[in-house]
Design an enzyme around this catalytic site. Sequence first.
Site, short mmCIF file in Angstrom:
data_model
loop_
_atom_site.label_atom_id
_atom_site.label_comp_id
_atom_site.label_asym_id
_atom_site.label_seq_id
_atom_site.Cartn_x
_atom_site.Cartn_y
_atom_site.Cartn_z
N CYS A 144 0.83 -1.21 0.00
CA CYS A 144 0.00 0.00 0.00
C CYS A 144 0.86 1.26 0.00
O CYS A 144 1.44 1.62 1.02
CB CYS A 144 -0.92 -0.02 1.23
SG CYS A 144 -1.89 1.48 1.44
N CYS A 147 -0.25 4.07 2.28
CA CYS A 147 0.07 3.85 3.70
C CYS A 147 1.56 4.05 3.96
O CYS A 147 1.94 4.64 4.96
CB CYS A 147 -0.26 2.41 4.12
SG CYS A 147 -1.82 1.81 3.49
N ASP A 148 2.40 3.56 3.09
CA ASP A 148 3.82 3.42 3.44
C ASP A 148 4.78 4.26 2.59
O ASP A 148 5.97 4.30 2.90
CB ASP A 148 4.24 1.94 3.33
CG ASP A 148 3.45 1.06 4.30
OD1 ASP A 148 3.02 1.58 5.34
OD2 ASP A 148 3.24 -0.14 4.00
#
Length: 319
Positions: A144, A147-148
């Site tokens: 993701c 997200c990261d």
Amino acid sequence: MKAKNVVIIGAGPAGLTAAIYTARANLQPVVLEGEPSSTSDQPGGQLMLTTDVENYPGFPNGIMGPELMASCRDQAIRFGSTMKTEKASRVDLTSRPYKIWVGDPTSTTPTIDTHTVIIATGARSLMLNLERENDFLGRGLSTCATCDGFFFRNQHIAVIGGGDSAMEEALFLTRFASKVTVIHRRNRLRASKIMQERAFSNSSIDFLWDSVVEEYLGESTLSGLQVRNLVKDELSTLDVSGCFIAIGHLPNTSLFIDQLEMKPNGYLITEEGSTKTAVEGVFACGDVQDDKYRQAVTAAGSGCMAAIDAERYLEALEH
Ligand code: NAP
């Protein structure tokens, strides 16, 4: 057997939020949280496979994914949710009360009868299934970018896949990375023309065609990939500190085949603006019905919606 008010299947952000809300509404929810069968299949959903979560509101310094899920679980229990570390093996949504089996799906006696079902079984990212994949997840390997991506400022990152997701992830990652290399197993992308054009015209993205990753390299965190060029049959090493796998997702909907409506890609269909499925009293929330946003916070939000939808449905039943 007295029918339960609510059974929630799944205990990621969506299922646990639904549990907190239905428990606080005094509905004594039962949560089938699944059971650990491998490191990549644990109660708690996809956040169990991440390390730092920095985009979940309320945690200015971030929080570890498993810790966030443990807190949500404690919160659900505090208000009276019953957690069962078991997997639903079969459901019968054809007549009320609905029936759910745990364990032997061929048993003539269902394990639980329930007036409503909240489905929060989530989705899983397709993975390469290489050695040490689970060890590197959250340690350089991710599924993701939203997200990261932030953790990879000024670093060289690889993205695996040739579809729209891979292009979207690659384009997003150019905001942070010094360079993004897309590794694709063929010499043509599957992505839509417009996404292809965007990726091709971005000077921070380059492509390794006809190539597959054969090994993740590194001690405890990822430091590179061993890549095979399938045409030349040559091995090379790509020095990257991050690798995003974007080869597609699979919703966990096999339990509901032939019982609930699904999109062609297998995601459950809910009524627009609600969590209602076409079966009265059966609600779906989180990634199992969301092939668009796929975020912990959107899953939690839809878990809250499912709880309120279930509560109102039960209220209407009583009257
Ligand atoms: P997808 O379209 O199925 O693409 C998956 C890609 O991963 C393909 O290029 C495939 O290669 C590759 N792949 C699959 N298994 C692999 C493996 N084991 N090893 C290496 N490569 C592998 O999946 P997606 O990109 O997640 O998209 C899913 C759907 O959502 C699509 O309909 C897409 O259009 C849509 N979507 C749209 C947007 C957007 O419009 N912004 C964004 C994301 C997703 P091959 O090409 O060789 O099969």
